[in-house]
Scaffold this motif. Structure first.
Motif, PDB file in Angstrom:
ATOM      1  N   GLN A  54      -2.701   8.978 -39.014  1.00  0.00           N
ATOM      2  CA  GLN A  54      -3.287   7.888 -39.608  1.00  0.00           C
ATOM      3  C   GLN A  54      -4.282   7.073 -38.466  1.00  0.00           C
ATOM      4  O   GLN A  54      -3.685   6.850 -37.496  1.00  0.00           O
ATOM      5  N   LEU A  55      -5.288   6.851 -38.826  1.00  0.00           N
ATOM      6  CA  LEU A  55      -6.539   6.639 -37.997  1.00  0.00           C
ATOM      7  C   LEU A  55      -6.820   5.256 -38.263  1.00  0.00           C
ATOM      8  O   LEU A  55      -7.369   5.150 -39.258  1.00  0.00           O
ATOM      9  N   THR A  56      -6.991   4.114 -37.240  1.00  0.00           N
ATOM     10  CA  THR A  56      -7.584   2.929 -37.390  1.00  0.00           C
ATOM     11  C   THR A  56      -8.767   2.652 -36.955  1.00  0.00           C
ATOM     12  O   THR A  56      -9.628   1.880 -37.200  1.00  0.00           O
ATOM     13  N   HIS A  57      -8.963   3.418 -35.929  1.00  0.00           N
ATOM     14  CA  HIS A  57     -10.063   3.178 -34.786  1.00  0.00           C
ATOM     15  C   HIS A  57     -10.190   4.379 -33.985  1.00  0.00           C
ATOM     16  O   HIS A  57      -9.240   5.174 -33.647  1.00  0.00           O
ATOM     17  N   SER A 156     -13.727  15.700 -45.303  1.00  0.00           N
ATOM     18  CA  SER A 156     -13.067  15.545 -44.073  1.00  0.00           C
ATOM     19  C   SER A 156     -11.751  14.674 -44.066  1.00  0.00           C
ATOM     20  O   SER A 156     -11.220  14.640 -43.293  1.00  0.00           O
ATOM     21  N   TRP A 157     -12.078  13.668 -45.018  1.00  0.00           N
ATOM     22  CA  TRP A 157     -11.169  12.344 -44.818  1.00  0.00           C
ATOM     23  C   TRP A 157     -10.562  11.830 -46.232  1.00  0.00           C
ATOM     24  O   TRP A 157     -10.964  12.226 -47.391  1.00  0.00           O
ATOM     25  N   PHE A 158      -9.355  11.229 -46.264  1.00  0.00           N
ATOM     26  CA  PHE A 158      -8.692  10.699 -47.180  1.00  0.00           C
ATOM     27  C   PHE A 158      -8.311   9.274 -46.760  1.00  0.00           C
ATOM     28  O   PHE A 158      -7.904   9.137 -45.641  1.00  0.00           O
ATOM     29  N   ARG A 159      -8.624   8.459 -47.862  1.00  0.00           N
ATOM     30  CA  ARG A 159      -8.307   7.309 -47.813  1.00  0.00           C
ATOM     31  C   ARG A 159      -7.344   6.686 -48.811  1.00  0.00           C
ATOM     32  O   ARG A 159      -7.581   6.798 -50.032  1.00  0.00           O
ATOM     33  N   LEU A 183      -7.479   7.716 -43.187  1.00  0.00           N
ATOM     34  CA  LEU A 183      -8.452   7.011 -42.615  1.00  0.00           C
ATOM     35  C   LEU A 183      -8.078   5.571 -42.995  1.00  0.00           C
ATOM     36  O   LEU A 183      -8.232   5.314 -44.216  1.00  0.00           O
ATOM     37  N   SER A 184      -7.567   4.728 -41.973  1.00  0.00           N
ATOM     38  CA  SER A 184      -7.665   3.344 -42.366  1.00  0.00           C
ATOM     39  C   SER A 184      -8.892   2.918 -41.592  1.00  0.00           C
ATOM     40  O   SER A 184      -9.858   3.333 -41.542  1.00  0.00           O
ATOM     41  N   TYR A 185      -8.782   1.419 -40.936  1.00  0.00           N
ATOM     42  CA  TYR A 185      -9.672   0.610 -40.498  1.00  0.00           C
ATOM     43  C   TYR A 185      -9.145  -0.442 -39.497  1.00  0.00           C
ATOM     44  O   TYR A 185      -8.025  -0.811 -40.035  1.00  0.00           O
ATOM     45  N   ASP A 186     -10.168  -1.024 -38.725  1.00  0.00           N
ATOM     46  CA  ASP A 186      -9.429  -2.006 -37.932  1.00  0.00           C
ATOM     47  C   ASP A 186     -10.327  -3.421 -38.145  1.00  0.00           C
ATOM     48  O   ASP A 186     -10.158  -4.265 -37.654  1.00  0.00           O
ATOM     49  N   VAL A 187     -11.537  -3.401 -39.180  1.00  0.00           N
ATOM     50  CA  VAL A 187     -12.300  -4.284 -39.606  1.00  0.00           C
ATOM     51  C   VAL A 187     -12.369  -4.078 -40.901  1.00  0.00           C
ATOM     52  O   VAL A 187     -12.876  -3.393 -41.568  1.00  0.00           O
ATOM     53  N   ASP A 188     -11.999  -5.346 -41.523  1.00  0.00           N
ATOM     54  CA  ASP A 188     -12.259  -5.443 -43.181  1.00  0.00           C
ATOM     55  C   ASP A 188     -13.221  -6.266 -43.133  1.00  0.00           C
ATOM     56  O   ASP A 188     -13.027  -7.639 -43.059  1.00  0.00           O
ATOM     57  N   SER A 189     -14.232  -6.010 -43.889  1.00  0.00           N
ATOM     58  CA  SER A 189     -15.210  -6.924 -44.176  1.00  0.00           C
ATOM     59  C   SER A 189     -15.039  -8.038 -45.390  1.00  0.00           C
ATOM     60  O   SER A 189     -15.661  -9.043 -45.314  1.00  0.00           O
ATOM     61  N   LEU A 190     -14.144  -7.778 -46.164  1.00  0.00           N
ATOM     62  CA  LEU A 190     -13.744  -8.596 -47.162  1.00  0.00           C
ATOM     63  C   LEU A 190     -14.926  -8.840 -48.266  1.00  0.00           C
ATOM     64  O   LEU A 190     -14.922  -9.907 -49.068  1.00  0.00           O
ATOM     65  N   SER A 212     -14.726   0.868 -33.602  1.00  0.00           N
ATOM     66  CA  SER A 212     -14.356   0.129 -34.761  1.00  0.00           C
ATOM     67  C   SER A 212     -14.647   1.070 -35.992  1.00  0.00           C
ATOM     68  O   SER A 212     -15.481   1.726 -36.047  1.00  0.00           O
ATOM     69  N   VAL A 213     -13.927   1.111 -36.945  1.00  0.00           N
ATOM     70  CA  VAL A 213     -13.833   1.649 -38.277  1.00  0.00           C
ATOM     71  C   VAL A 213     -13.902   0.485 -39.165  1.00  0.00           C
ATOM     72  O   VAL A 213     -12.997  -0.305 -39.102  1.00  0.00           O
ATOM     73  N   VAL A 214     -14.948   0.287 -39.965  1.00  0.00           N
ATOM     74  CA  VAL A 214     -15.246  -1.137 -40.856  1.00  0.00           C
ATOM     75  C   VAL A 214     -15.006  -0.434 -42.077  1.00  0.00           C
ATOM     76  O   VAL A 214     -15.400   0.508 -42.787  1.00  0.00           O
TER      77      VAL A 214
END
Length: 249
Positions: A54-57, A156-159, A183-190, A212-214
């Motif tokens: 699991q990747l967050t950034h 390439s990716w699954f979320r 694929l996760s993320y470390d910045v959530d734009s909301l 960062s992954v947004v």
């Protein structure tokens, strides 16, 4: 009163995000839209080794970030986001919902032809972590089948849907379906809360840094309006918006 120009609207958004409008904001890395190129998707580099499931950034020592979009909602906002990204020489990652691809199959090719990443965000965007093994497998496989039919690849990716991270079961099922990394993320734009474009830009720019992954969404006007501000500020900071494949390569 005279008509408000695009530059003036951008200045208002920048002020709301706590930023100043730089003179000459045209991006130095701007490229022609895909209609002016051969239209074929670029070759995709191999991912770096030893990546976790699991990747967050991505790497924190390179000036790259990944803007990722949940593929759903009004197709007009999707096209607007892609056009704005390409205007600034940026590439994004789209995690598409399978039923959205059913409704708008042309967007799969549009995304790939623009040089962007396209991946799997389940078939129906339900709470996949709460499903049985058979149900979760069907959600992943259903979207993968549509991606392969439309583009020749499962992507390439699954979320996971309805969660930033996948359960161990869903992680295993995704791997079996051809997605070695969640694929996760470390910045959530909301942005999905519709807080206003300035608030979206402010939150992203306050938290984003190297690697960062947004998390962003198609289907929201706030996101479309915030994107030029975000991209201009990233350019000012020397951060390149690249596909997730490029980020992890």
């Amino acid at each position: 009163m005279g008509r408000v120009t695009a530059t003036e609207r951008r200045a208002v958004l920048l002020a709301g995000a706590g930023l100043a409008l730089a003179a000459g904001c045209a991006n130095r890395n701007a490229v022609a839209p895909p209609g002016h190129s051969s239209g074929s998707a670029p070759a995709r580099p191999a991912l770096s080794g030893n990546l976790p499931a699991q990747l967050t950034h991505g790497p924190r020592d390179r000036p790259r970030v990944a803007l990722t979009f949940h593929g759903g909602g009004d197709p007009g906002t999707a096209r607007a986001v892609l056009a704005e990204a390409e205007k600034h020489g940026a590439h994004v990652t789209v995690l598409a919902v399978g039923t959205w691809l059913d409704a708008h199959p042309d967007l799969a090719r549009r995304i790939r032809d623009g040089g962007h990443d396209l991946g799997n965000h389940t078939l129906r965007h339900l709470d996949i972590n709460a499903m049985s093994e058979a149900e979760a497998r069907a959600e992943i496989a259903g979207c993968a089948e549509r991606l392969e039919r439309l583009t020749g690849s499962v992507g390439s990716w699954f979320r996971p849907s309805r969660s930033p991270t996948a359960s161990p079961l869903v992680t295993r099922l995704a791997r079996e379906a051809g997605y070695p990394h969640v694929l996760s993320y470390d910045v959530d734009s909301l942005d999905f809360t519709s807080p206003g474009a300035a608030a979206v830009a402010r939150k992203v720019l306050a938290e984003i840094r190297e690697g960062s992954v947004v998390s962003l969404h198609f289907g929201y006007d706030d996101t479309v309006a915030a994107l030029p501000v975000v991209l201009e500020e990233l350019d000012r900071r020397g951060l390149a918006a690249v596909t997730t494949t490029e980020l992890f390569s």
